[in-house]
Design an enzyme around this catalytic site. Sequence first.
Site, PDB file in Angstrom:
ATOM      1  N   PRO A   2       1.314   4.396 -10.122  1.00 25.39           N
ATOM      2  CA  PRO A   2       2.107   4.722  -8.947  1.00 25.39           C
ATOM      3  C   PRO A   2       2.145   3.407  -7.932  1.00 25.39           C
ATOM      4  O   PRO A   2       1.442   2.178  -7.883  1.00 25.39           O
ATOM      5  CB  PRO A   2       1.084   5.429  -8.068  1.00 25.39           C
ATOM      6  N   GLU A   3       3.373   3.237  -7.542  1.00 25.85           N
ATOM      7  CA  GLU A   3       3.767   2.150  -6.780  1.00 25.85           C
ATOM      8  C   GLU A   3       4.144   2.783  -5.344  1.00 25.85           C
ATOM      9  O   GLU A   3       4.074   3.815  -5.027  1.00 25.85           O
ATOM     10  CB  GLU A   3       4.791   1.273  -7.175  1.00 25.85           C
TER      11      GLU A   3
END
Length: 284
Positions: A2-3
Amino acid sequence: MPELPEVEVLVRHLRPLLEGETVRDVLVRRERVIGGGSVRKFTKALRGARFDGLSRRGKYLLFTLRAAKGSKPLLLIGHLGMTGRMYLSPQDRPLPKHAAVVLDLGRQNFVFEDTRYFGKLTLDGRAIEKLGPEPLGGDFTAEQFAQALKRSAQAIKVKLLDQSLVAGVGNIYASEALFRAGVSPRVAARRLRSAQAVRLWGAIRAVLSEAIERGSTVPLSYAGADARDGFFYFGRAPEAPDFYAERLRVYDREGQPCVNCARPVRRMVQAARSTFYCAHCQRG
Ligand SMILES: [Zn+2]
């Protein structure tokens, strides 16, 4: 992994669900994720506290709670690590095998699930102390960004992952922003010309806001580990349309034609992470 956009979308999803909910009990099944400090203290601090806000800083989720009326707010910091998921689940549903922390909210549980346990859910505020400016916030200016780059001899792709330069840019969006700006991932940060730095600054903001936009419009499956299809970290919900699939322009597209010039996208390894780029469109 996840970013920033994934975390922002998650924050927007969870905020209205958590606001006003009271923590009745706390279950810590993986001590490592609460980041030091005792389970007893963690449990004591959170039991009886009420969620009154949720925001984001870089890739961190910032939950604010209040132990009692008039008391000082409590900051609970979450990080999804590589495989973390945070979602609400009905009380009567069995807990997943990799539930690391569970907050009992009455009818529902807030579940932090993490198969690899690199994520965090902690009351230790040190994690966010050294973060640089928010890429989509007013503090992140082109001038300040260009100045900061002048002080670094690292390859620009590697430098972009430095969370003290700008918070929340990870491996995927670093490649995407460099492609968008037409900047070679190999060039030393301090060698970027002013015009390139300004283009890159704009590209970082553009790729992140577009990803947030898309993630906010498509129904996602926050809990379903099996629903992943490479489209978005959380995976698409079954009812989501599939025409959003082409989202990333270079990331994970090695050997496929560049969207600008049709030459094959290349992959190289920088600081042990993959970089995807077009050698023709990113010469500068
Ligand atoms: Zn190209």
